[in-house]
Design a protein around this motif. Sequence first.
Motif, mmCIF file in Angstrom:
data_model
loop_
_atom_site.group_PDB
_atom_site.id
_atom_site.type_symbol
_atom_site.label_atom_id
_atom_site.label_comp_id
_atom_site.label_asym_id
_atom_site.label_seq_id
_atom_site.Cartn_x
_atom_site.Cartn_y
_atom_site.Cartn_z
ATOM 1 N N PHE A 43 0.835 -1.199 0.000
ATOM 2 C CA PHE A 43 0.000 0.000 0.000
ATOM 3 C C PHE A 43 0.874 1.255 0.000
ATOM 4 O O PHE A 43 0.622 2.213 -0.733
ATOM 5 N N GLY A 44 1.930 1.234 0.818
ATOM 6 C CA GLY A 44 2.846 2.365 0.849
ATOM 7 C C GLY A 44 3.464 2.626 -0.516
ATOM 8 O O GLY A 44 3.595 3.773 -0.941
ATOM 9 N N MET A 45 3.805 1.558 -1.217
ATOM 10 C CA MET A 45 4.388 1.743 -2.546
ATOM 11 C C MET A 45 3.375 2.349 -3.517
ATOM 12 O O MET A 45 3.739 3.166 -4.357
ATOM 13 N N THR A 46 2.116 1.973 -3.404
ATOM 14 C CA THR A 46 1.109 2.578 -4.292
ATOM 15 C C THR A 46 0.974 4.076 -4.007
ATOM 16 O O THR A 46 0.725 4.858 -4.921
ATOM 17 N N LEU A 47 1.172 4.462 -2.754
ATOM 18 C CA LEU A 47 1.114 5.888 -2.415
ATOM 19 C C LEU A 47 2.266 6.660 -3.047
ATOM 20 O O LEU A 47 2.146 7.850 -3.329
ATOM 21 N N LEU A 48 3.380 5.971 -3.294
ATOM 22 C CA LEU A 48 4.514 6.619 -3.955
ATOM 23 C C LEU A 48 4.199 6.981 -5.400
ATOM 24 O O LEU A 48 4.858 7.837 -5.982
ATOM 25 N N LEU A 49 3.208 6.320 -5.962
ATOM 26 C CA LEU A 49 2.740 6.688 -7.296
ATOM 27 C C LEU A 49 1.887 7.951 -7.224
ATOM 28 O O LEU A 49 1.985 8.839 -8.071
ATOM 29 N N VAL A 50 1.081 8.058 -6.188
ATOM 30 C CA VAL A 50 0.132 9.165 -6.061
ATOM 31 C C VAL A 50 0.833 10.471 -5.651
ATOM 32 O O VAL A 50 0.513 11.540 -6.174
ATOM 33 N N GLN A 51 1.793 10.382 -4.742
ATOM 34 C CA GLN A 51 2.426 11.582 -4.177
ATOM 35 C C GLN A 51 2.984 12.558 -5.220
ATOM 36 O O GLN A 51 2.663 13.747 -5.178
ATOM 37 N N PRO A 52 3.810 12.096 -6.169
ATOM 38 C CA PRO A 52 4.344 13.052 -7.139
ATOM 39 C C PRO A 52 3.280 13.616 -8.076
ATOM 40 O O PRO A 52 3.373 14.764 -8.511
ATOM 41 N N HIS A 144 13.193 18.420 -0.232
ATOM 42 C CA HIS A 144 12.038 17.520 -0.145
ATOM 43 C C HIS A 144 11.951 16.626 -1.380
ATOM 44 O O HIS A 144 11.700 15.425 -1.268
ATOM 45 N N VAL A 145 12.192 17.198 -2.546
ATOM 46 C CA VAL A 145 12.156 16.417 -3.791
ATOM 47 C C VAL A 145 13.295 15.403 -3.816
ATOM 48 O O VAL A 145 13.111 14.258 -4.239
ATOM 49 N N ALA A 146 14.477 15.800 -3.342
ATOM 50 C CA ALA A 146 15.605 14.867 -3.291
ATOM 51 C C ALA A 146 15.270 13.675 -2.397
ATOM 52 O O ALA A 146 15.574 12.519 -2.734
ATOM 53 N N LEU A 147 14.625 13.939 -1.277
ATOM 54 C CA LEU A 147 14.198 12.846 -0.395
ATOM 55 C C LEU A 147 13.142 11.975 -1.081
ATOM 56 O O LEU A 147 13.170 10.749 -0.977
ATOM 57 N N ALA A 148 12.206 12.614 -1.783
ATOM 58 C CA ALA A 148 11.162 11.856 -2.493
ATOM 59 C C ALA A 148 11.776 10.937 -3.543
ATOM 60 O O ALA A 148 11.346 9.788 -3.695
ATOM 61 N N ALA A 182 8.081 9.719 -10.155
ATOM 62 C CA ALA A 182 9.160 10.411 -9.433
ATOM 63 C C ALA A 182 9.967 11.288 -10.385
ATOM 64 O O ALA A 182 10.350 12.409 -10.036
ATOM 65 N N LEU A 183 10.215 10.796 -11.595
ATOM 66 C CA LEU A 183 10.956 11.590 -12.575
ATOM 67 C C LEU A 183 10.187 12.842 -12.976
ATOM 68 O O LEU A 183 10.782 13.823 -13.403
ATOM 69 N N ARG A 184 8.884 12.800 -12.824
ATOM 70 C CA ARG A 184 8.043 13.952 -13.154
ATOM 71 C C ARG A 184 8.393 15.156 -12.282
ATOM 72 O O ARG A 184 8.300 16.292 -12.715
ATOM 73 N N ILE A 185 8.792 14.883 -11.034
ATOM 74 C CA ILE A 185 9.127 15.988 -10.130
ATOM 75 C C ILE A 185 10.628 16.267 -10.076
ATOM 76 O O ILE A 185 11.051 17.245 -9.476
ATOM 77 N N ALA A 186 11.441 15.425 -10.709
ATOM 78 C CA ALA A 186 12.898 15.607 -10.679
ATOM 79 C C ALA A 186 13.349 16.963 -11.212
ATOM 80 O O ALA A 186 14.304 17.535 -10.666
ATOM 81 N N PRO A 187 12.706 17.534 -12.247
ATOM 82 C CA PRO A 187 13.159 18.856 -12.725
ATOM 83 C C PRO A 187 13.121 19.948 -11.666
ATOM 84 O O PRO A 187 13.774 20.973 -11.819
ATOM 85 N N ARG A 188 12.389 19.738 -10.590
ATOM 86 C CA ARG A 188 12.322 20.757 -9.541
ATOM 87 C C ARG A 188 13.648 20.897 -8.790
ATOM 88 O O ARG A 188 13.826 21.828 -8.013
ATOM 89 N N LEU A 189 14.564 19.957 -9.016
ATOM 90 C CA LEU A 189 15.871 20.048 -8.381
ATOM 91 C C LEU A 189 16.778 21.041 -9.109
ATOM 92 O O LEU A 189 17.712 21.562 -8.530
ATOM 93 N N ARG A 190 16.503 21.271 -10.395
ATOM 94 C CA ARG A 190 17.354 22.154 -11.199
ATOM 95 C C ARG A 190 17.058 23.613 -10.870
ATOM 96 O O ARG A 190 15.906 23.986 -10.669
ATOM 97 N N PRO A 191 18.092 24.433 -10.882
ATOM 98 C CA PRO A 191 17.831 25.870 -10.682
ATOM 99 C C PRO A 191 17.074 26.442 -11.863
ATOM 100 O O PRO A 191 17.248 25.996 -12.995
ATOM 101 N N ARG A 192 16.213 27.394 -11.585
ATOM 102 C CA ARG A 192 15.434 28.027 -12.654
ATOM 103 C C ARG A 192 16.310 29.006 -13.410
ATOM 104 O O ARG A 192 17.123 29.713 -12.832
ATOM 105 N N ARG A 193 16.108 29.054 -14.725
ATOM 106 C CA ARG A 193 16.840 30.016 -15.551
ATOM 107 C C ARG A 193 16.206 31.387 -15.412
ATOM 108 O O ARG A 193 14.986 31.511 -15.370
#
Length: 194
Positions: A43-52, A144-148, A182-193
């Motif tokens: 169940f916890g793993m299914t939540l990892l799909l929903v969170q991002p 937070h994203v790095a932890l996710a 998870a990769l969907r939120i990975a760009p949030r780690l990059r600095p904004r131009r």
Amino acid sequence: MRGIIPWTALAAAIAAPLVAAGFSPLLQWRDGIYIASGFAGIFGMTLLLVQPLLAAGDLPNLPQTRARRLHRLTGALLLGAVVTHVIGLWITSPPDVIDALTFTSPTPFSVWGVIAMWAVFAAALMAALRKRITVRPMTWRRAHVALALTIAIGTVIHVLLIEGTMETVTKYGLSVLVLLAALRIAPRLRPRRR
């Protein structure tokens, strides 16, 4: 109609591994606490799909304010699932849990599970203390994203290394979906131009 399809697909992605695990022949030799612990992990793993998906605002017909609230609620459910998973394993086999927590377990999946668990605890603590932590919002978000991402990757490796009650096709399917989300939120780690 377009809004119904993503929600139906998400419901199927969540239900399929849980239902398939319910038919595992390995459950015949397990006691109730061990089974509940295992299903808490699934169940916890299914939540990892929903969170991002909630964090990125990818779910249709869901206002951003409600998505944020659901993201916090889902995070709390994830924390509860992890705690239930670990406590159940502790009750059924304390030496295995001690070995896992001290990184002395001979099974590699334990290491990845413990890394993901500590990342869940750290992300939950960050969320709980968000208003008290005096860091820039972008710094907080990146941490937070790095932890996710650590949680998602660690959990997927943990699950893929285990030969257990999860059915193979749904296990791999959910793993791929969790990593893609998870990769969907990975760009949030990059600095904004600028």
